[in-house]
Scaffold this motif. Sequence first.
Motif, mmCIF file in Angstrom:
data_model
loop_
_atom_site.group_PDB
_atom_site.id
_atom_site.type_symbol
_atom_site.label_atom_id
_atom_site.label_comp_id
_atom_site.label_asym_id
_atom_site.label_seq_id
_atom_site.Cartn_x
_atom_site.Cartn_y
_atom_site.Cartn_z
ATOM 1 N N HIS A 227 0.833 -1.206 0.000
ATOM 2 C CA HIS A 227 0.000 0.000 0.000
ATOM 3 C C HIS A 227 0.873 1.263 0.000
ATOM 4 O O HIS A 227 0.564 2.238 -0.695
ATOM 5 C CB HIS A 227 -0.916 0.003 1.229
ATOM 6 N N CYS A 264 -9.220 -7.447 -5.380
ATOM 7 C CA CYS A 264 -8.753 -6.105 -5.062
ATOM 8 C C CYS A 264 -9.797 -5.048 -5.427
ATOM 9 O O CYS A 264 -10.410 -5.102 -6.499
ATOM 10 C CB CYS A 264 -7.460 -5.810 -5.811
ATOM 11 N N LEU A 295 -9.818 5.038 -2.919
ATOM 12 C CA LEU A 295 -10.112 4.081 -1.859
ATOM 13 C C LEU A 295 -9.612 2.728 -2.339
ATOM 14 O O LEU A 295 -10.200 2.121 -3.234
ATOM 15 C CB LEU A 295 -11.620 4.046 -1.571
ATOM 16 N N ASP A 297 -8.704 -1.027 -1.267
ATOM 17 C CA ASP A 297 -8.930 -2.092 -0.282
ATOM 18 C C ASP A 297 -8.301 -3.361 -0.838
ATOM 19 O O ASP A 297 -8.858 -3.999 -1.734
ATOM 20 C CB ASP A 297 -10.441 -2.256 -0.060
ATOM 21 N N ASP A 308 -6.221 -7.684 5.423
ATOM 22 C CA ASP A 308 -7.332 -6.942 4.812
ATOM 23 C C ASP A 308 -7.164 -5.480 5.200
ATOM 24 O O ASP A 308 -7.501 -5.081 6.316
ATOM 25 C CB ASP A 308 -8.656 -7.518 5.339
ATOM 26 N N THR A 310 -7.394 -1.256 4.058
ATOM 27 C CA THR A 310 -7.902 -0.221 3.159
ATOM 28 C C THR A 310 -7.222 1.101 3.464
ATOM 29 O O THR A 310 -7.169 1.530 4.624
ATOM 30 C CB THR A 310 -9.422 -0.044 3.298
ATOM 31 N N SER A 312 -7.142 5.220 2.047
ATOM 32 C CA SER A 312 -7.798 6.249 1.238
ATOM 33 C C SER A 312 -6.894 7.480 1.217
ATOM 34 O O SER A 312 -6.364 7.881 2.255
ATOM 35 C CB SER A 312 -9.165 6.603 1.830
ATOM 36 N N GLU A 434 -12.939 -1.040 10.305
ATOM 37 C CA GLU A 434 -12.985 -0.395 8.991
ATOM 38 C C GLU A 434 -14.180 0.544 8.818
ATOM 39 O O GLU A 434 -15.046 0.319 7.964
ATOM 40 C CB GLU A 434 -12.990 -1.447 7.882
ATOM 41 N N ARG A 472 -12.629 4.941 3.306
ATOM 42 C CA ARG A 472 -12.631 3.844 4.288
ATOM 43 C C ARG A 472 -11.208 3.673 4.785
ATOM 44 O O ARG A 472 -10.255 3.737 4.000
ATOM 45 C CB ARG A 472 -13.159 2.539 3.673
ATOM 46 N N GLU A 474 -9.111 0.874 7.031
ATOM 47 C CA GLU A 474 -9.267 -0.480 7.572
ATOM 48 C C GLU A 474 -7.932 -1.000 8.081
ATOM 49 O O GLU A 474 -6.965 -1.107 7.328
ATOM 50 C CB GLU A 474 -9.802 -1.420 6.497
#
Length: 510
Positions: A227, A264, A295, A297, A308, A310, A312, A434, A472, A474
């Motif tokens: 990420h 994804c 966003l 995720d 998992d 996320t 933004s 999340e 979001r 998460e």
Amino acid sequence: MAIGNIERLLEDVDLQIDLVSPGSDSDARFRMGDGTLEISMRLHALNRARLCKAFRAIISDEDGDLIILQGGKSRCRDATDHEELFRQESFFHWCFGAKEPDLMGVIEPRTGQARLFVPRLPIEYETWMGHILTKEEWRTMYAVDEVLYVDEISSFIGMKTSLFFPKGVNTDSGVEHPVPVIEDIVSRRTEKEFLQLFELLSELRMVKTEMELDVMRYSAAVSSAAHVEIMQKIRPGMTEYQMESLFQHHCYGKGGCRYTSYTCICASGSNGATLHYGHAAAANSSTIQDGSICLFDMGTEYHCYGSDITCSFPANGNFTDDQKMIYEAVLASQRAVFEKVRPGVSWPEMHVLAERTILEKLLEGGLLVGDVDEMLEARLGAVFMPHGLGHTLGIDTHDVGGMLSGHPKRDSRPGLKSLRMTRTLRKNMVVTVEPGIYFNPALIEKAVNDPSLSKYLRTEEIDRFRTFGGVRLEDDIVITSDGYENLTRVPRNVADVEQVMAGAAWDSTP
């Protein structure tokens, strides 16, 4: 024994295990290659030992009891001979850690002995698929007591009838876990006992061992670093699918993670208002526009244990005032939950806390008007956050154990009806937190036309967010004795996000 609250029954069972079970002294290990995490098969020996101890205490302690598990089966795409990439069935993986298809497993709860039953492969297999393992090679690789062929399972079971199969319905999918059919074999055990085994396995899977947590720390670290790389490389004019590709390349190329935990979600702009954007009909195919909010995720898995996460952020690296207001509302909601989580805390109450924080921040931001308690009662929060706060995480993304027998039923009201977990938190559970704010056109329009909701909306202010999309955040957390451990290692403060997107270094290691 009648079905009851498995969590309560397990409170009286000491699951601290000194591993003396078969395979406990084995050096059998899994890893994908140099630089990737090495995992001892003791992880699965420990899982089996916990299962056997709990089984004897709660379900049955008869001589001759057998737990029978069916591994996942190899499948071809539709009517073709294109074999799809196999991923092991989750209960079977928890017990054995075997990566191959078409296996069966038998565990004797009295002794802890574990046997794998493997396919008897034709000699042609070596030409097309590679070396055919001997029984001894199978036994050594997975640290079990014995390996037999699948076509020998009926003769192995013989006249035994105290056979247990996990059978129950997955509360997320509504699909029943299948019971293996073995020729000429009939169990005298009841459907109720099969359900109890299913729920016992689910409860044990939900509460992770330290060895399992180490794998999940690795998965989360790899995903976090991926990420961060996306934050640093994204530019307006690139496509969403390029971000998906970059994530997958990082996780596989640097972490040895071949599988993603789920499809994804790489949503930019208004696409972010669609909760599960990224599916085949909405395939991460838009061009990322300057000024839009993204966003993303995405999570990877290693040895079937998932992550998992996320994130933004603005596509161009700089938050506008509106983007910052929505982002910080979601961040405040997540942090409000973090302050409260610990063993014994009700998950539905955490969902309501997240909603309350979001509504308070939207009120402060001038998008709402009125009393927050009344908004909660009217379920206004579900207009902006229609999904549940989070879910259990482990070998499955939406992992088992969230709504077993003896726990509260799911609330039928908007937002709350989407919860995947209705229970209280336990130590060593892994859950996602999340919260999100979305400006979904259908939900906004419905609320505007509903007098019980529209009285709280400042529609002239909300109108400028009609194409905003959503935010979001998460994180994956482990519940500890007095709080939580966050496995997710990504920038969250606005200043940190902007600095990382400008090229600042970020350490995602645990």
